[in-house]
Design an enzyme around this catalytic site. Structure first.
Site, mmCIF file in Angstrom:
data_model
loop_
_atom_site.group_PDB
_atom_site.id
_atom_site.type_symbol
_atom_site.label_atom_id
_atom_site.label_comp_id
_atom_site.label_asym_id
_atom_site.label_seq_id
_atom_site.Cartn_x
_atom_site.Cartn_y
_atom_site.Cartn_z
ATOM 1 N N CYS A 110 30.465 -34.357 61.760
ATOM 2 C CA CYS A 110 31.432 -33.538 62.278
ATOM 3 C C CYS A 110 30.536 -33.131 63.650
ATOM 4 O O CYS A 110 31.004 -32.582 64.874
ATOM 5 C CB CYS A 110 32.013 -32.369 62.040
ATOM 6 N N HIS A 244 33.538 -26.279 67.363
ATOM 7 C CA HIS A 244 34.312 -27.571 66.857
ATOM 8 C C HIS A 244 34.683 -26.820 66.221
ATOM 9 O O HIS A 244 34.948 -25.491 65.210
ATOM 10 C CB HIS A 244 33.012 -28.165 65.256
ATOM 11 N N ASN A 274 41.103 -29.797 61.810
ATOM 12 C CA ASN A 274 39.926 -30.241 61.729
ATOM 13 C C ASN A 274 39.377 -32.533 62.238
ATOM 14 O O ASN A 274 40.322 -32.232 61.281
ATOM 15 C CB ASN A 274 39.286 -30.012 60.881
HETATM 16 N N1 COA Z 1 47.346 -24.042 50.030
HETATM 17 C C1 COA Z 1 47.097 -22.849 48.864
HETATM 18 N N2 COA Z 1 46.520 -22.164 48.140
HETATM 19 C C2 COA Z 1 44.803 -22.826 48.457
HETATM 20 C C3 COA Z 1 44.749 -24.320 49.272
HETATM 21 C C4 COA Z 1 46.196 -24.439 49.801
HETATM 22 N N3 COA Z 1 46.071 -25.488 51.015
HETATM 23 N N4 COA Z 1 44.116 -24.804 48.896
HETATM 24 C C5 COA Z 1 42.885 -23.273 47.897
HETATM 25 N N5 COA Z 1 44.005 -22.479 47.965
HETATM 26 C C6 COA Z 1 43.962 -21.566 46.450
HETATM 27 C C7 COA Z 1 43.120 -22.532 45.682
HETATM 28 O O1 COA Z 1 43.024 -23.409 43.979
HETATM 29 C C8 COA Z 1 42.820 -20.270 45.377
HETATM 30 O O2 COA Z 1 43.047 -20.476 44.252
HETATM 31 P P1 COA Z 1 42.750 -19.308 42.948
HETATM 32 O O3 COA Z 1 42.619 -18.380 43.838
HETATM 33 O O4 COA Z 1 44.415 -18.971 42.102
HETATM 34 O O5 COA Z 1 42.153 -20.020 42.315
HETATM 35 C C9 COA Z 1 42.667 -20.140 46.312
HETATM 36 O O6 COA Z 1 43.640 -20.331 46.953
HETATM 37 C C10 COA Z 1 41.226 -19.224 47.148
HETATM 38 O O7 COA Z 1 40.719 -20.973 46.775
HETATM 39 P P2 COA Z 1 39.123 -21.054 47.979
HETATM 40 O O8 COA Z 1 38.474 -21.988 47.838
HETATM 41 O O9 COA Z 1 38.418 -19.765 47.196
HETATM 42 O O10 COA Z 1 39.727 -20.249 49.466
HETATM 43 P P3 COA Z 1 39.217 -19.895 50.999
HETATM 44 O O11 COA Z 1 39.527 -18.728 50.892
HETATM 45 O O12 COA Z 1 37.576 -20.280 50.517
HETATM 46 O O13 COA Z 1 39.409 -21.617 52.059
HETATM 47 C C11 COA Z 1 38.501 -23.409 52.801
HETATM 48 C C12 COA Z 1 39.127 -23.054 51.403
HETATM 49 C C13 COA Z 1 38.265 -24.825 52.167
HETATM 50 C C14 COA Z 1 39.890 -23.244 53.626
HETATM 51 C C15 COA Z 1 37.677 -22.732 53.093
HETATM 52 O O14 COA Z 1 37.008 -22.497 52.201
HETATM 53 C C16 COA Z 1 37.317 -23.470 54.372
HETATM 54 O O15 COA Z 1 37.710 -23.399 55.477
HETATM 55 N N6 COA Z 1 35.926 -24.188 55.004
HETATM 56 C C17 COA Z 1 34.782 -24.605 55.549
HETATM 57 C C18 COA Z 1 35.156 -25.800 55.332
HETATM 58 C C19 COA Z 1 35.013 -26.678 56.212
HETATM 59 O O16 COA Z 1 34.914 -26.043 57.463
HETATM 60 N N7 COA Z 1 35.548 -27.870 56.959
HETATM 61 C C20 COA Z 1 35.156 -28.918 57.556
HETATM 62 C C21 COA Z 1 33.382 -28.854 57.378
HETATM 63 S S1 COA Z 1 33.058 -30.069 59.427
#
Ligand code: COA
Length: 317
Positions: A110, A244, A274
């Site tokens: 990325c 980004h 993204n």
């Molecule tokens: N829809 C609904 N619920 C979802 C979901 C979705 N698409 N994806 C995850 N969940 C749920 C999880 O299962 C979890 O449920 P639980 O509490 O019952 O276990 C809950 O939401 C919270 O999950 P968590 O992983 O703690 O969420 P988060 O707030 O960290 O958000 C991301 C997840 C991936 C959106 C976030 O961590 C993120 O954006 N990280 C950076 C990713 C990134 O930048 N990637 C690109 C790099 S170049």
């Protein structure tokens, strides 16, 4: 001698996929995606290949720059989701736009668009190029696990490109790499060797969401601060930060930590998700075409991702 940006271009597939439509494939909903990531819709390729999108973005950038493909001295490209391991995406773009110059890819996930700019700057510094096409294109929908709700909702497809010419507008840049294949990885297809004894990994995006989130905020803030300090500038001197586009909350938190209004950051993640290395040049093209930029404006570009790698650069428009 470095470069100035002479023209920009972008291309996204026609097919718009809104959040609600994703609930046909995984247990998710619009409210969760908007709140946790800031995406409302993304473009998903149906028939458009990574090369198609790159070539269209490149043609738009050449047109915007007012030059022909035959004027180019170099094409450099990036993708993690190309059509071929070989030929490179840059070679495919060269063929499609009718150029004859040197062409190769740079791999930095990325963050790659910023690594491409730095590579181009080296060519200009050595007097080896007068016009360079930089293009980043991603068909991430091809390498997503469409049963994994934590990844398939956050990515999209698209391409962005810039045409560069000799100038002094690429002022400074910082880069960091920490070799790591735990937090973010895209394993290659393992193949069908009858001699292989290793359990194959699925060739899709694997991501530790919260670790990536923390890395992203820390790297954006550190890279921005380092560039400002190195150049005796403050954020008041910067017209826009072009980050980004990975998660709106990453930007909100970075803005809070840097003590700047979030409006300083240019965002279009709500419409495209993204798009990995294509996200920064897509934002740049939108800014250029909607008249937001004036010659002389200072821009800070910042990116992070697989590698792990992160980068930021200071550009005068
Ligand atoms: N829809 C609904 N619920 C979802 C979901 C979705 N698409 N994806 C995850 N969940 C749920 C999880 O299962 C979890 O449920 P639980 O509490 O019952 O276990 C809950 O939401 C919270 O999950 P968590 O992983 O703690 O969420 P988060 O707030 O960290 O958000 C991301 C997840 C991936 C959106 C976030 O961590 C993120 O954006 N990280 C950076 C990713 C990134 O930048 N990637 C690109 C790099 S170049």
């Amino acid at each position: 001698m470095s470069f100035r940006i002479l023209g920009t271009g972008m291309f996204v597939p026609e097919r718009i996929v809104k959040n609600d439509e994703l609930s046909n494939y995984v247990d998710t909903n619009d409210e969760w995606i908007v709140q946790r990531v800031g995406i409302k819709e993304r473009r998903i390729a149906t028939h458009e290949t990574c090369t198609d999108m790159a070539a269209e973005a490149a043609k738009a950038a050449l047109d915007n720059a007012g030059i022909d493909a035959s004027d180019l001295d170099l094409i450099i490209a990036s993708t993690v989701s190309g059509d071929y391991a070989s030929p490179s995406l840059a070679c495919m773009v060269q063929k499609r736009i009718g150029a004859t110059c040197m062409a190769f890819d740079v791999s930095a996930a990325c963050s790659a668009f910023l690594f491409l700019l730095e590579t181009a700057a080296g060519y200009f510094a050595r007097g080896k190029a007068k016009k360079v096409l930089v293009v980043s294109s991603e068909r991430l929908s091809r390498i997503l696990d469409w049963s994994d709700r934590s990844t398939c909702v956050i990515f999209g497809d698209g391409a962005g490109a810039v045409v560069l010419e000799e100038g002094d507008n690429y002022i400074d840049a910082v880069f960091n790499v920490t070799g790591d294949n735990e937090v973010l990885k895209i394993p290659m297809y393992t193949g069908e060797s009858p001699f292989n004894t290793v359990e194959p990994e699925k060739p899709v995006i694997h991501m530790m969401g919260q670790e990536t989130f923390k890395y992203a905020v820390t790297s954006i803030c550190n890279d921005v601060k380092a560039l400002l300090e190195q150049n005796n500038l403050t954020l008041d001197d910067i017209k826009y930060i072009v980050p980004h586009q990975a998660n709106k909350r990453i930007i909100d938190m970075s803005a809070r930590r840097l003590g700047v209004p979030v409006e300083k950051f240019c965002l279009n993640i709500d419409r495209y998700g993204n798009t990995s290395s294509a996200s920064v040049p897509i934002v740049l093209d939108e800014l250029n075409r909607n008249g937001s930029l004036n010659r002389g404006d200072l821009l800070l570009l910042t990116a992070f991702g697989g590698g792990l790698s992160d980068a930021a650069c200071l550009i005068k428009w």
